[in-house]
Design an enzyme around this catalytic site. Structure first.
Site, PDB file in Angstrom:
ATOM      1  N   HIS A 114      -7.522   0.847  -6.319  1.00 49.62           N
ATOM      2  CA  HIS A 114      -7.782   0.024  -5.128  1.00 49.62           C
ATOM      3  C   HIS A 114      -8.499  -1.247  -5.604  1.00 49.62           C
ATOM      4  O   HIS A 114      -9.673  -1.473  -5.313  1.00 49.62           O
ATOM      5  CB  HIS A 114      -8.627   0.821  -4.130  1.00 49.62           C
ATOM      6  CG  HIS A 114      -8.602   0.270  -2.731  1.00 49.62           C
ATOM      7  ND1 HIS A 114      -7.824  -0.808  -2.345  1.00 49.62           N
ATOM      8  CD2 HIS A 114      -9.272   0.663  -1.599  1.00 49.62           C
ATOM      9  CE1 HIS A 114      -8.015  -1.057  -1.073  1.00 49.62           C
ATOM     10  NE2 HIS A 114      -8.884  -0.190  -0.589  1.00 49.62           N
TER      11      HIS A 114
ATOM     12  N   ARG B  95       0.883  -1.182   0.000  1.00 52.05           N
ATOM     13  CA  ARG B  95       0.000   0.000   0.000  1.00 52.05           C
ATOM     14  C   ARG B  95       0.911   1.219   0.000  1.00 52.05           C
ATOM     15  O   ARG B  95       1.701   1.413   0.928  1.00 52.05           O
ATOM     16  CB  ARG B  95      -0.908  -0.006   1.233  1.00 52.05           C
ATOM     17  CG  ARG B  95      -1.620   1.330   1.434  1.00 52.05           C
ATOM     18  CD  ARG B  95      -2.697   1.286   2.501  1.00 52.05           C
ATOM     19  NE  ARG B  95      -3.891   0.642   2.007  1.00 52.05           N
ATOM     20  CZ  ARG B  95      -5.094   0.740   2.569  1.00 52.05           C
ATOM     21  NH1 ARG B  95      -5.261   1.454   3.662  1.00 52.05           N
ATOM     22  NH2 ARG B  95      -6.145   0.128   2.047  1.00 52.05           N
TER      23      ARG B  95
ATOM     24  N   ASP C 239     -17.201   7.192  -1.386  1.00 55.16           N
ATOM     25  CA  ASP C 239     -15.948   7.064  -0.629  1.00 55.16           C
ATOM     26  C   ASP C 239     -15.657   8.430  -0.031  1.00 55.16           C
ATOM     27  O   ASP C 239     -16.321   9.425  -0.378  1.00 55.16           O
ATOM     28  CB  ASP C 239     -14.838   6.619  -1.611  1.00 55.16           C
ATOM     29  CG  ASP C 239     -13.518   6.283  -0.939  1.00 55.16           C
ATOM     30  OD1 ASP C 239     -13.482   6.160   0.303  1.00 55.16           O
ATOM     31  OD2 ASP C 239     -12.508   6.146  -1.663  1.00 55.16           O
TER      32      ASP C 239
ATOM     33  N   ARG D 202     -13.702  -8.652   2.026  1.00 55.07           N
ATOM     34  CA  ARG D 202     -12.282  -8.473   1.697  1.00 55.07           C
ATOM     35  C   ARG D 202     -11.510  -9.740   2.086  1.00 55.07           C
ATOM     36  O   ARG D 202     -10.624 -10.190   1.374  1.00 55.07           O
ATOM     37  CB  ARG D 202     -11.694  -7.271   2.467  1.00 55.07           C
ATOM     38  CG  ARG D 202     -12.235  -5.903   2.068  1.00 55.07           C
ATOM     39  CD  ARG D 202     -11.688  -5.442   0.742  1.00 55.07           C
ATOM     40  NE  ARG D 202     -10.244  -5.361   0.690  1.00 55.07           N
ATOM     41  CZ  ARG D 202      -9.499  -4.338   1.123  1.00 55.07           C
ATOM     42  NH1 ARG D 202     -10.076  -3.281   1.630  1.00 55.07           N
ATOM     43  NH2 ARG D 202      -8.172  -4.360   1.010  1.00 55.07           N
TER      44      ARG D 202
ATOM     45  N   CYS E 208     -16.416   1.731   0.890  1.00 57.05           N
ATOM     46  CA  CYS E 208     -15.271   0.865   1.221  1.00 57.05           C
ATOM     47  C   CYS E 208     -14.811   1.038   2.658  1.00 57.05           C
ATOM     48  O   CYS E 208     -14.115   0.184   3.189  1.00 57.05           O
ATOM     49  CB  CYS E 208     -14.124   1.115   0.250  1.00 57.05           C
ATOM     50  SG  CYS E 208     -13.372   2.745   0.377  1.00 57.05           S
TER      51      CYS E 208
ATOM     52  N   GLN F  96     -10.379  -3.936  -3.241  1.00 55.36           N
ATOM     53  CA  GLN F  96     -11.633  -3.441  -2.689  1.00 55.36           C
ATOM     54  C   GLN F  96     -12.754  -3.539  -3.719  1.00 55.36           C
ATOM     55  O   GLN F  96     -13.850  -4.018  -3.425  1.00 55.36           O
ATOM     56  CB  GLN F  96     -11.452  -1.982  -2.231  1.00 55.36           C
ATOM     57  CG  GLN F  96     -12.690  -1.403  -1.629  1.00 55.36           C
ATOM     58  CD  GLN F  96     -13.003  -1.949  -0.241  1.00 55.36           C
ATOM     59  OE1 GLN F  96     -12.168  -1.883   0.648  1.00 55.36           O
ATOM     60  NE2 GLN F  96     -14.202  -2.481  -0.052  1.00 55.36           N
TER      61      GLN F  96
HETATM   62  N1  NVA Z   1      -9.972   6.569  -1.359  1.00 50.61           N
HETATM   63  C1  NVA Z   1      -9.582   6.261   0.004  1.00 50.61           C
HETATM   64  C2  NVA Z   1      -9.818   4.825   0.288  1.00 50.61           C
HETATM   65  C3  NVA Z   1      -9.462   4.389   1.693  1.00 50.61           C
HETATM   66  C4  NVA Z   1      -9.635   2.913   1.902  1.00 50.61           C
HETATM   67  C5  NVA Z   1      -8.116   6.624   0.206  1.00 50.61           C
HETATM   68  O1  NVA Z   1      -7.322   6.409  -0.715  1.00 50.61           O
HETATM   69  O2  NVA Z   1      -7.778   7.164   1.267  1.00 50.61           O
HETATM   70  N1   CP Z   2     -11.249  -0.055   2.719  1.00 47.10           N
HETATM   71  C1   CP Z   2      -9.983  -0.124   3.129  1.00 47.10           C
HETATM   72  O1   CP Z   2      -9.057  -0.381   2.334  1.00 47.10           O
HETATM   73  O2   CP Z   2      -9.803   0.072   4.457  1.00 47.10           O
HETATM   74  P1   CP Z   2      -8.452   0.288   5.243  1.00 47.10           P
HETATM   75  O3   CP Z   2      -7.873   1.610   4.819  1.00 47.10           O
HETATM   76  O4   CP Z   2      -8.845   0.260   6.691  1.00 47.10           O
HETATM   77  O5   CP Z   2      -7.494  -0.830   4.896  1.00 47.10           O
END
Ligand code: NVA
Ligand code: CP
Length: 306
Positions: free
Chosen positions: A133, A106, A221, A289, A261, A136
């Site tokens: 992502h 990540r 989101d 997930r 998500c 997800q």
């Molecule tokens: N779009 C959000 C998703 C978090 C799971 C982010 O990138 O922060």
């Molecule tokens: N939806 C998701 O990826 O959650 P986290 O940021 O908690 O991993």
């Protein structure tokens, strides 16, 4: 360089048939968990999780999933590694991939995970980048199908920011054949135009209410994703009319489902009565997930050994 290693960096890295097989396998793995059946498919296998951003669901679902499959997982925060002191991503990839069977990463720029993957002998799974992502979105489609059947030909409404999730939904629409209504404030529409992804199944709406009409799934989101915190105040103002509230649910199809998500901000991108209401399937979505990623871990390890 390892040109032949199959990674999962974005939705389009999997074919239609592969996605269907993963969904079938996820259904079985989910059923087995409910029956307390745990087969040790990944015994003695190691997953390394590399994080450069926060996480609750992603970390837990991968770690628990690996444990349920009889394997091991190790979490590395990038700031604790030598990458933070200048070791190159390429060198880190060469070393880390020799220590394990599969890696989840990540990070911020998608180019970073691509550079890592290019030099990794182990398959890489994208656990979120600024641009995608994919775990997800495929878990979300699996969840939708559990509730409403095949997504082919359905209408999905993406309301809010044109972010990593939105991009993965667009890629999925090309493979799985559903219509995607995207609504974002007009001043953010350029983000859609800048995506280098085929948008044959996408229709843009300046009016979020109109985007929700005849929808089978409304999803949203956060308005400010990780890494974009300096834009938060400006975004709070721009996205004001894009809260998924009861009015938007009411113009959709009668059996519409709502997804997010998570983590969510009640009162911003979604109202409390929607996320906590009867259309919401967000908790099943979060749980899935685990099941989907177990299928993905098994599959990627297996095909890369074949
Ligand atoms: N779009 C959000 C998703 C978090 C799971 C982010 O990138 O922060
Ligand atoms: N939806 C998701 O990826 O959650 P986290 O940021 O908690 O991993």
């Amino acid at each position: 360089m390892n040109k032949n290693t199959r990674h999962f960096l974005r939705v389009r890295d999997l074919s239609y048939n592969e996605i269907q097989k993963l969904f079938e396998r996820s259904t079985l793995l989910k059923k087995q968990v409910k029956e307390n059946v745990f087969k040790q498919e990944l015994q003695n296998r190691t997953l390394i999780l590399l994080f450069e951003k926060h996480s609750t669901r992603t970390r837990l679902s991968f770690e628990v999933g690996m444990q349920q499959l009889g394997g091991n997982s190790i979490v590395l925060q990038m700031r604790d590694t030598q990458i933070d002191r200048g070791e190159t991503i390429e060198d880190a990839a060469r070393v880390i991939s020799r220590m394990c069977d599969i890696i989840m990463m990540r990070t911020f720029e998608h180019s970073k995970i691509e550079a890592f993957a290019k030099h990794s002998t182990a398959p890489i799974i994208n656990g979120l980048t600024n641009e995608h992502h994919p775990c997800q979105v495929l878990s979300d489609i699996f969840t939708f199908q559990e509730h409403r059947g095949n997504i082919l030909g359905k209408t999905i409404s993406w309301i809010g920011d044109i972010n990593n999730m939105c991009a993965s939904w667009i890629e999925a629409s090309n493979i799985l054949g559903f219509k995607l209504h995207v609504s974002s404030p007009p001043e953010y529409k350029h983000l859609l135009e800048e995506l280098n992804i085929n948008q044959n199944n996408v229709e843009y709406f300046a009016d979020p209410l109109e985007a929700c009409m005849q929808s089978d799934l409304i999803t949203t989101d956060v308005w400010t994703s990780m890494g974009f915190e300096q834009e938060k105040n400006e975004r709070l103002k721009s996205f004001e009319r894009w809260t998924v509230d009861k009015r938007k649910i009411d113009v959709a199809n009668k059996d519409v489902v709502f997804m997010h998500c998570l983590p969510a901000h009640r009162g911003e991108e979604v109202s409390a009565d929607v996320i906590d209401g009867p259309q919401s399937v967000v908790w099943q979505e979060a749980e899935n997930r685990l099941h989907f990623q177990k299928a993905l871990l098994e599959y990627l390890i297996k095909i890369n050994e074949a």
